[in-house]
Design a protein around this motif. Structure first.
Motif, PDB file in Angstrom:
ATOM      1  N   ARG A  26     -20.987  -2.091  13.581  1.00 25.60           N
ATOM      2  CA  ARG A  26     -21.566  -3.401  13.845  1.00 25.60           C
ATOM      3  C   ARG A  26     -21.613  -4.040  12.262  1.00 25.60           C
ATOM      4  O   ARG A  26     -21.898  -3.546  11.258  1.00 25.60           O
ATOM      5  CB  ARG A  26     -22.891  -3.351  14.229  1.00 25.60           C
ATOM      6  CG  ARG A  26     -22.956  -2.712  15.885  1.00 25.60           C
ATOM      7  CD  ARG A  26     -22.543  -3.595  16.674  1.00 25.60           C
ATOM      8  NE  ARG A  26     -22.619  -3.156  18.069  1.00 25.60           N
ATOM      9  CZ  ARG A  26     -21.958  -2.350  18.893  1.00 25.60           C
ATOM     10  NH1 ARG A  26     -20.612  -2.022  18.055  1.00 25.60           N
ATOM     11  NH2 ARG A  26     -22.126  -1.924  19.902  1.00 25.60           N
ATOM     12  N   THR A  65      -6.561  -4.315  19.668  1.00 26.60           N
ATOM     13  CA  THR A  65      -7.854  -3.512  19.850  1.00 26.60           C
ATOM     14  C   THR A  65      -7.406  -3.065  21.160  1.00 26.60           C
ATOM     15  O   THR A  65      -8.104  -1.964  21.405  1.00 26.60           O
ATOM     16  CB  THR A  65      -9.118  -4.523  19.708  1.00 26.60           C
ATOM     17  OG1 THR A  65      -8.670  -5.765  20.591  1.00 26.60           O
ATOM     18  CG2 THR A  65      -9.215  -4.994  18.404  1.00 26.60           C
ATOM     19  N   LEU A  72     -13.971  -5.361  21.315  1.00 24.19           N
ATOM     20  CA  LEU A  72     -14.091  -6.344  20.265  1.00 24.19           C
ATOM     21  C   LEU A  72     -15.113  -7.478  20.472  1.00 24.19           C
ATOM     22  O   LEU A  72     -14.708  -8.242  21.847  1.00 24.19           O
ATOM     23  CB  LEU A  72     -13.128  -6.815  19.512  1.00 24.19           C
ATOM     24  CG  LEU A  72     -13.330  -8.176  18.531  1.00 24.19           C
ATOM     25  CD1 LEU A  72     -13.952  -7.578  17.361  1.00 24.19           C
ATOM     26  CD2 LEU A  72     -11.843  -8.431  18.133  1.00 24.19           C
ATOM     27  N   VAL A  83     -20.576  -9.114  14.423  1.00 26.85           N
ATOM     28  CA  VAL A  83     -19.246  -8.524  14.982  1.00 26.85           C
ATOM     29  C   VAL A  83     -19.512  -7.072  15.469  1.00 26.85           C
ATOM     30  O   VAL A  83     -19.994  -6.377  14.854  1.00 26.85           O
ATOM     31  CB  VAL A  83     -17.789  -8.620  14.173  1.00 26.85           C
ATOM     32  CG1 VAL A  83     -16.800  -8.053  14.511  1.00 26.85           C
ATOM     33  CG2 VAL A  83     -17.949 -10.157  13.508  1.00 26.85           C
ATOM     34  N   LEU A  85     -17.399  -3.834  17.279  1.00 25.18           N
ATOM     35  CA  LEU A  85     -16.408  -2.621  17.659  1.00 25.18           C
ATOM     36  C   LEU A  85     -16.624  -1.618  18.240  1.00 25.18           C
ATOM     37  O   LEU A  85     -17.607  -0.986  17.452  1.00 25.18           O
ATOM     38  CB  LEU A  85     -15.389  -2.732  16.694  1.00 25.18           C
ATOM     39  CG  LEU A  85     -14.175  -3.530  16.249  1.00 25.18           C
ATOM     40  CD1 LEU A  85     -13.535  -3.522  15.054  1.00 25.18           C
ATOM     41  CD2 LEU A  85     -13.230  -3.663  17.516  1.00 25.18           C
ATOM     42  N   LEU A  99     -12.961  -4.525  11.064  1.00 28.07           N
ATOM     43  CA  LEU A  99     -14.189  -5.028  11.206  1.00 28.07           C
ATOM     44  C   LEU A  99     -14.234  -5.866   9.846  1.00 28.07           C
ATOM     45  O   LEU A  99     -14.663  -7.110   9.613  1.00 28.07           O
ATOM     46  CB  LEU A  99     -15.553  -4.156  11.053  1.00 28.07           C
ATOM     47  CG  LEU A  99     -16.923  -4.811  11.078  1.00 28.07           C
ATOM     48  CD1 LEU A  99     -17.325  -5.285  12.553  1.00 28.07           C
ATOM     49  CD2 LEU A  99     -17.954  -4.030  10.447  1.00 28.07           C
ATOM     50  N   LEU A 182     -24.489  -3.706   7.882  1.00 33.24           N
ATOM     51  CA  LEU A 182     -23.487  -2.920   8.487  1.00 33.24           C
ATOM     52  C   LEU A 182     -23.826  -1.633   8.977  1.00 33.24           C
ATOM     53  O   LEU A 182     -24.549  -1.025   8.260  1.00 33.24           O
ATOM     54  CB  LEU A 182     -22.258  -2.721   7.611  1.00 33.24           C
ATOM     55  CG  LEU A 182     -21.029  -3.835   7.354  1.00 33.24           C
ATOM     56  CD1 LEU A 182     -21.874  -5.118   6.969  1.00 33.24           C
ATOM     57  CD2 LEU A 182     -19.932  -3.295   6.418  1.00 33.24           C
TER      58      LEU A 182
END
Length: 410
Positions: A26, A65, A72, A83, A85, A99, A182
């Motif tokens: 993230r 992806t 995603l 964002v 993933l 990312l 992150l």
């Protein structure tokens, strides 16, 4: 664990989560809709991050992806856009690389921006057909406007007609300057992930400047508001007020009080028990005491879905229950039952990599160790009966704003 020191304004959090061989990656950027210049700007920004980079267009990115079994998503909220993933654990390094590409090399393509704005307008139109959602939106407007929490996250029909890719690029650029978080959680080697993050840190711009503060909610909102919805036979009633933000020491006491009132699962709580189960005055009855509490104050909200014929009686019954709690407070048994409920659900909030990635981010963004179950448990156990009783002053019926949604027919 915390990864190597990131640039100013950024924070990295990493955690190994035993279980399924999955990883959640993230990136959360500060600001959100609270800091947008145009309504819907943050919403468009978050959604567009998943629509391509300068290296690959949206279709190529989607195929890449999907070929790895990744999911995603680009999201937005009132305080961040992000964002996410989700991938197989063995692909954690690839997920981090992608990312970084999405975060630092977004394309914000014009055709996808136009599509997303059309979708947002369709979402608003759909919500306008739902009487309960329309009334809820009017209630939030009544409590918060001109603060951004008083409007839809998608923006408005008018603002969506003006938004462009340049708006998204500008909001994202500013958010990178405000910094972010992150997080990586899953079946991973924490040291290896931390080493990879150290390389990513060099590419991140230094942040740390605080996002601008939005206009404050009204000190005294309109006391009562009635709207006509597109419903046919049901009325919708919202009663409430602003209460506390995430930093207020009374928030845990209000959380317990919310369960007493009716924020738990099923039909438990004073409001649903009396209004729905005992007196049959509503088909839906819920209550919360600090809904949405974050940087901004949350709200007390009692909601009833009822018939226009029983609306006045249902509202009077809610006010009576609130007044009784203000005068007498909850019983010790009610407080303990509420505490048991909140303690009992804690383990279920930490089961998956996704949950951990989100909790790590929340902890970093709020500055509170909500990812530490021992801290959360101690916080809940430390609330006394007298503290919950004192928090009942927020339930004063004379201080409530009321929004009523009446059907157009019926």
């Amino acid at each position: 664990m915390s990864a190597p020191a990131p640039p100013t304004g950024w924070e990295f959090r990493v955690r190994r989560v035993e279980g399924a061989p999955l990883v959640a990656v993230r990136a959360w950027l500060r600001g959100g809709a609270r800091a947008e210049a145009v309504p819907g700007q943050c919403y468009l920004t978050g959604r567009l991050l998943a629509e391509g980079t300068r290296r690959r267009d949206w279709r190529t990115l989607a195929e890449a992806t999907e070929s790895r079994g990744m999911v995603l998503t680009g999201t937005s909220g009132f305080e961040t856009h992000a964002v996410a993933l989700d991938a197989l654990a063995g692909d954690w390094a690839l997920a981090l690389d992608w990312l970084a590409e999405i975060l630092l090399e977004p394309a914000f393509p014009a055709d996808r921006a136009a599509l997303l704005c059309r979708q947002a307008r369709a979402e608003l139109a759909s919500l306008a057909d739902q009487a309960d959602a329309t009334t809820a939106r009017a209630f939030l407007d009544q409590l918060y406007s001109p603060h951004p929490r008083g409007r839809p996250l998608q923006g408005t029909e008018e603002s969506l007609a003006t938004l462009t890719p340049e708006h998204a690029a500008e909001h994202h650029r500013r958010a990178l300057g405000w910094g972010g978080v992150l997080t990586v959680a899953g079946l991973i080697d924490e040291a290896a992930v931390a080493e990879r993050l150290a390389g990513l840190a060099a590419a991140l711009p230094a942040g740390g400047d605080p996002p601008p503060e939005p206009p404050a909610p009204p000190a005294t909102p309109l006391a009562r508001r009635e709207i006509v919805t597109r419903g046919h036979d049901q009325a919708h009633l919202f009663l409430g007020r602003l209460t506390v933000d995430q930093d207020d020491p009374e928030l845990p006491a209000l959380a317990l009080l919310g369960i007493v009132l009716g924020a738990g699962s099923g039909l438990a709580g004073r409001i649903p028990t009396r209004i729905r189960e005992r007196e049959g005055l509503a088909y839906a009855a819920t209550a919360e005491t600090a809904a949405g509490a974050a940087r901004d104050r949350g709200r007390l909200v009692c909601y009833l879905g009822t018939s226009p014929a029983t609306l006045s009686r249902a509202e009077a019954a809610v006010r009576e229950e609130l007044a009784r709690l203000v005068a007498e407070g909850p019983t010790p048994a009610e407080v303990e039952e509420a505490r048991s409920y909140l303690l009992g659900r804690e383990p279920f909030r930490r089961e998956t990599a996704r949950q951990w990635a989100n909790l790590l981010a929340t902890a970093a963004l709020t500055g509170k160790p909500v990812d530490d179950p021992a801290w959360v448990i101690a916080r809940l156990r430390g609330v006394t009966h007298s503290e919950v009783a004192a928090a009942c002053r927020y339930l004063d019926p004379s201080a409530l704003a009321v929004t009523v949604g009446l059907p157009a027919t019926g």
